[in-house]
Design a protein around this motif. Structure first.
Motif, PDB file in Angstrom:
ATOM      1  N   SER A   1     -21.679 -33.392  26.443  1.00 44.93           N
ATOM      2  CA  SER A   1     -20.412 -33.216  25.722  1.00 44.93           C
ATOM      3  C   SER A   1     -19.403 -34.321  26.033  1.00 44.93           C
ATOM      4  CB  SER A   1     -19.795 -31.854  26.068  1.00 44.93           C
ATOM      5  OG  SER A   1     -19.473 -31.792  27.448  1.00 44.93           O
ATOM      6  N   GLN A   2     -19.760 -35.213  26.964  1.00 47.89           N
ATOM      7  CA  GLN A   2     -18.877 -36.304  27.363  1.00 47.89           C
ATOM      8  C   GLN A   2     -19.466 -37.635  26.903  1.00 47.89           C
ATOM      9  OE1 GLN A   2     -18.155 -35.907  31.681  1.00 47.89           O
ATOM     10  NE2 GLN A   2     -18.996 -33.838  31.523  1.00 47.89           N
ATOM     11  N   ASN A   3     -18.757 -38.699  27.217  1.00 41.37           N
ATOM     12  CA  ASN A   3     -19.285 -40.035  26.941  1.00 41.37           C
ATOM     13  C   ASN A   3     -20.482 -40.303  27.845  1.00 41.37           C
ATOM     14  OD1 ASN A   3     -19.258 -42.812  25.889  1.00 41.37           O
ATOM     15  ND2 ASN A   3     -18.624 -43.344  27.973  1.00 41.37           N
ATOM     16  N   ILE A   4     -21.591 -40.735  27.251  1.00 52.03           N
ATOM     17  CA  ILE A   4     -22.795 -41.049  28.020  1.00 52.03           C
ATOM     18  C   ILE A   4     -22.967 -42.550  28.051  1.00 52.03           C
ATOM     19  CG2 ILE A   4     -25.312 -40.928  27.985  1.00 52.03           C
ATOM     20  CD1 ILE A   4     -25.109 -38.044  27.201  1.00 52.03           C
ATOM     21  N   SER A   5     -22.946 -43.096  29.259  1.00 48.48           N
ATOM     22  CA  SER A   5     -22.996 -44.540  29.447  1.00 48.48           C
ATOM     23  C   SER A   5     -24.373 -44.964  29.938  1.00 48.48           C
ATOM     24  CB  SER A   5     -21.934 -44.961  30.466  1.00 48.48           C
ATOM     25  OG  SER A   5     -22.185 -46.246  30.963  1.00 48.48           O
ATOM     26  N   ILE A   6     -25.030 -45.856  29.188  1.00 44.53           N
ATOM     27  CA  ILE A   6     -26.324 -46.375  29.633  1.00 44.53           C
ATOM     28  C   ILE A   6     -26.150 -47.160  30.930  1.00 44.53           C
ATOM     29  CG2 ILE A   6     -28.127 -48.058  29.093  1.00 44.53           C
ATOM     30  CD1 ILE A   6     -28.074 -47.121  26.243  1.00 44.53           C
ATOM     31  N   GLY A   7     -25.037 -47.871  31.061  1.00 48.68           N
ATOM     32  CA  GLY A   7     -24.784 -48.607  32.293  1.00 48.68           C
ATOM     33  C   GLY A   7     -24.704 -47.687  33.496  1.00 48.68           C
ATOM     34  N   GLU A   8     -24.046 -46.537  33.335  1.00 52.18           N
ATOM     35  CA  GLU A   8     -23.891 -45.602  34.449  1.00 52.18           C
ATOM     36  C   GLU A   8     -25.209 -44.930  34.821  1.00 52.18           C
ATOM     37  OE1 GLU A   8     -21.752 -41.311  34.973  1.00 52.18           O
ATOM     38  OE2 GLU A   8     -20.456 -42.981  34.342  1.00 52.18           O
ATOM     39  N   ILE A   9     -25.942 -44.431  33.816  1.00 57.85           N
ATOM     40  CA  ILE A   9     -27.193 -43.734  34.119  1.00 57.85           C
ATOM     41  C   ILE A   9     -28.264 -44.706  34.613  1.00 57.85           C
ATOM     42  CG2 ILE A   9     -27.925 -43.784  31.693  1.00 57.85           C
ATOM     43  CD1 ILE A   9     -28.866 -41.218  34.449  1.00 57.85           C
ATOM     44  N   SER A  10     -28.280 -45.929  34.084  1.00 63.06           N
ATOM     45  CA  SER A  10     -29.278 -46.896  34.550  1.00 63.06           C
ATOM     46  C   SER A  10     -29.034 -47.255  36.012  1.00 63.06           C
ATOM     47  CB  SER A  10     -29.266 -48.151  33.671  1.00 63.06           C
ATOM     48  OG  SER A  10     -28.008 -48.795  33.713  1.00 63.06           O
ATOM     49  N   ALA A  11     -27.753 -47.417  36.396  1.00 62.55           N
ATOM     50  CA  ALA A  11     -27.433 -47.703  37.796  1.00 62.55           C
ATOM     51  C   ALA A  11     -27.802 -46.523  38.687  1.00 62.55           C
ATOM     52  CB  ALA A  11     -25.950 -48.032  37.935  1.00 62.55           C
ATOM     53  N   GLN A  12     -27.609 -45.314  38.180  1.00 64.02           N
ATOM     54  CA  GLN A  12     -27.906 -44.102  38.951  1.00 64.02           C
ATOM     55  C   GLN A  12     -29.388 -43.993  39.287  1.00 64.02           C
ATOM     56  OE1 GLN A  12     -25.838 -40.495  37.691  1.00 64.02           O
ATOM     57  NE2 GLN A  12     -27.721 -39.308  38.013  1.00 64.02           N
ATOM     58  N   VAL A  13     -30.252 -44.448  38.366  1.00 57.75           N
ATOM     59  CA  VAL A  13     -31.702 -44.362  38.609  1.00 57.75           C
ATOM     60  C   VAL A  13     -32.285 -45.684  39.108  1.00 57.75           C
ATOM     61  CG1 VAL A  13     -32.001 -42.496  36.956  1.00 57.75           C
ATOM     62  CG2 VAL A  13     -32.287 -44.870  36.182  1.00 57.75           C
ATOM     63  N   GLY A  14     -31.402 -46.656  39.437  1.00 56.78           N
ATOM     64  CA  GLY A  14     -31.851 -47.888  40.065  1.00 56.78           C
ATOM     65  C   GLY A  14     -32.465 -48.910  39.132  1.00 56.78           C
ATOM     66  N   LEU A  15     -31.984 -48.985  37.891  1.00 57.16           N
ATOM     67  CA  LEU A  15     -32.505 -49.947  36.920  1.00 57.16           C
ATOM     68  C   LEU A  15     -31.354 -50.703  36.274  1.00 57.16           C
ATOM     69  CD1 LEU A  15     -35.114 -47.663  35.083  1.00 57.16           C
ATOM     70  CD2 LEU A  15     -35.644 -49.472  36.738  1.00 57.16           C
ATOM     71  N   THR A  16     -31.639 -51.880  35.746  1.00 59.82           N
ATOM     72  CA  THR A  16     -30.666 -52.562  34.894  1.00 59.82           C
ATOM     73  C   THR A  16     -30.663 -51.866  33.535  1.00 59.82           C
ATOM     74  OG1 THR A  16     -32.268 -54.106  33.952  1.00 59.82           O
ATOM     75  CG2 THR A  16     -31.185 -54.748  36.037  1.00 59.82           C
ATOM     76  N   PRO A  17     -29.611 -52.025  32.731  1.00 62.57           N
ATOM     77  CA  PRO A  17     -29.598 -51.386  31.405  1.00 62.57           C
ATOM     78  C   PRO A  17     -30.809 -51.750  30.549  1.00 62.57           C
ATOM     79  CG  PRO A  17     -27.396 -52.101  31.978  1.00 62.57           C
ATOM     80  CD  PRO A  17     -28.301 -52.630  33.056  1.00 62.57           C
ATOM     81  N   ASN A  18     -31.200 -53.019  30.540  1.00 61.07           N
ATOM     82  CA  ASN A  18     -32.371 -53.415  29.731  1.00 61.07           C
ATOM     83  C   ASN A  18     -33.653 -52.780  30.257  1.00 61.07           C
ATOM     84  OD1 ASN A  18     -30.891 -54.952  27.942  1.00 61.07           O
ATOM     85  ND2 ASN A  18     -31.215 -56.867  29.033  1.00 61.07           N
ATOM     86  N   SER A  19     -33.826 -52.771  31.580  1.00 63.38           N
ATOM     87  CA  SER A  19     -35.012 -52.157  32.167  1.00 63.38           C
ATOM     88  C   SER A  19     -35.023 -50.656  31.917  1.00 63.38           C
ATOM     89  CB  SER A  19     -35.068 -52.427  33.676  1.00 63.38           C
ATOM     90  OG  SER A  19     -35.206 -53.804  33.929  1.00 63.38           O
ATOM     91  N   PHE A  20     -33.850 -50.053  31.973  1.00 63.22           N
ATOM     92  CA  PHE A  20     -33.732 -48.617  31.710  1.00 63.22           C
ATOM     93  C   PHE A  20     -34.202 -48.290  30.294  1.00 63.22           C
ATOM     94  CE2 PHE A  20     -31.268 -45.246  29.708  1.00 63.22           C
ATOM     95  CZ  PHE A  20     -31.490 -44.180  30.561  1.00 63.22           C
ATOM     96  N   CYS A  21     -33.743 -49.053  29.317  1.00 62.89           N
ATOM     97  CA  CYS A  21     -34.116 -48.795  27.918  1.00 62.89           C
ATOM     98  C   CYS A  21     -35.619 -48.982  27.701  1.00 62.89           C
ATOM     99  CB  CYS A  21     -33.323 -49.706  26.980  1.00 62.89           C
ATOM    100  SG  CYS A  21     -31.556 -49.305  26.910  1.00 62.89           S
ATOM    101  N   ARG A  22     -36.190 -50.024  28.330  1.00 66.01           N
ATOM    102  CA  ARG A  22     -37.637 -50.236  28.215  1.00 66.01           C
ATOM    103  C   ARG A  22     -38.416 -49.108  28.885  1.00 66.01           C
ATOM    104  NH1 ARG A  22     -36.181 -55.679  29.346  1.00 66.01           N
ATOM    105  NH2 ARG A  22     -36.794 -55.392  31.534  1.00 66.01           N
ATOM    106  N   PHE A  23     -37.952 -48.699  30.056  1.00 64.00           N
ATOM    107  CA  PHE A  23     -38.607 -47.614  30.791  1.00 64.00           C
ATOM    108  C   PHE A  23     -38.590 -46.321  29.975  1.00 64.00           C
ATOM    109  CE2 PHE A  23     -37.708 -43.839  33.437  1.00 64.00           C
ATOM    110  CZ  PHE A  23     -38.918 -43.730  34.109  1.00 64.00           C
ATOM    111  N   PHE A  24     -37.440 -45.992  29.418  1.00 65.28           N
ATOM    112  CA  PHE A  24     -37.322 -44.740  28.665  1.00 65.28           C
ATOM    113  C   PHE A  24     -38.204 -44.770  27.425  1.00 65.28           C
ATOM    114  CE2 PHE A  24     -35.452 -41.462  26.026  1.00 65.28           C
ATOM    115  CZ  PHE A  24     -35.160 -40.479  26.952  1.00 65.28           C
ATOM    116  N   LYS A  25     -38.238 -45.896  26.750  1.00 66.62           N
ATOM    117  CA  LYS A  25     -39.059 -46.018  25.544  1.00 66.62           C
ATOM    118  C   LYS A  25     -40.549 -45.936  25.895  1.00 66.62           C
ATOM    119  CE  LYS A  25     -39.615 -46.840  21.093  1.00 66.62           C
ATOM    120  NZ  LYS A  25     -39.195 -48.097  20.448  1.00 66.62           N
TER     121      LYS A  25
END
Length: 285
Positions: free
Chosen positions: A194-218
């Motif tokens: 229900s709030q703003n969801i930041s890829i930068g914040e969640i990627s840092a939380q799981v120890g990935l860069t934003p680009n690596s996070f998006c590739r990992f999730f896909k």
């Protein structure tokens, strides 16, 4: 082929997800998938094949299966008979650790749940004996479903006869880490939808860069993170509409959207109708 990780979302007022599927309201196939939740599946009748891990088992007149989380599998049901019914029950490990485990009287049930790590396939007699209990689920409220599940587990822990599909189920340590990371992502979305969801914040939380996070999730889910979030939010919107005859605007904000036209497009994409038409079909004009 790596299994797709399936996201299982519970209603706000429930610790279980219990779905009933008739032959004409069959659930959309999840394909080869895995999820951290425990799963029990009751198929009333018909023939099919269980594909679990590296093993296959056929059944000829329905089946009852219980497996723990993190075990790759394909769909269990079939469409052989018009009167078929499939009940799918899923719950998180927290359901055991935070709820069931506090009652010492449920020791036998806890032992049964522990054995589900080996995948339990119950015999035909056990399957037949529980038909009346499983068909009740689709007409019960949340409290009734919980009580009925405990009754089913009580029977299975005392009188159920089963085959253990695996002596032990090997879990690749790297794969296990990937699933834990995805669990953390899903939990983040569940708590923040229900709030703003930041890829930068969640990627840092799981120890990935934003680009690596998006590739990992896909790679793990075969979908984009933004697409997943939008589908999750529209699913929540359906829950809110079903709870009460709320306005579209109210539900839009509660489910995390801010733009009416974007909300309408995403809702139609994932739920098959516009929010206003969904509301009208449920409550009338």
């Amino acid at each position: 082929m790596k299994p797709m990780l399936e996201s299982i979302n519970l209603d706000a007022n429930a610790s279980l997800k219990i779905e009933a599927y008739l032959n004409d309201t069959y659930c959309e196939s999840a394909g080869w998938h895995v999820h951290p939740e425990y799963e029990m599946v009751y198929v009333k009748n018909g023939a099919g094949q269980l594909n679990i891990g590296a093993k296959k088992r056929t059944y000829t007149n329905g089946v009852l299966v219980f497996l723990s989380g993190h075990i790759p599998h394909a769909d269990f049901g079939n469409k052989d008979n018009e009167d078929n019914l499939e009940i799918v029950i899923q719950f998180k490990k927290e359901f055991l650790e935070e709820k069931l485990k506090v009652f010492p009287e449920l020791g036998q049930i806890m032992e049964l749940v522990k054995k589900s790590e080996h995948v339990l396939i119950f015999d035909e007699e056990t399957h037949r004996a529980l038909w009346d209990d499983f068909r009740k689920f689709e007409n019960l409220d949340y409290q009734g479903k919980l009580i009925n599940l405990l009754s089913v587990l009580d029977f299975l822990s005392k009188k159920g006869t089963y085959e253990q599909l695996f002596e032990t189920f090997p879990m690749d340590s790297h794969r296990k880490d990937e699933i834990r990371r995805l669990e953390e992502i899903f939990e983040y979305v569940n708590n923040r939808y229900s709030q703003n969801i930041s890829i930068g914040e969640i990627s840092a939380q799981v120890g990935l860069t934003p680009n690596s996070f998006c590739r990992f999730f896909k790679k793990m889910t075969k979908r984009t993170f933004i697409g997943f979030v939008n589908e999750f939010r529209t699913g929540k919107a359906v829950e809110f509409f079903n709870e009460s005859n709320s306005t579209v605007t109210d539900v839009m904000y509660r489910s995390g959207f801010n733009d009416p036209s974007y909300f309408s497009r995403q809702f139609k994409k994932y739920q098959g109708n516009t929010p206003s038409l969904y509301l009208k079909s449920r409550y009338g004009s």
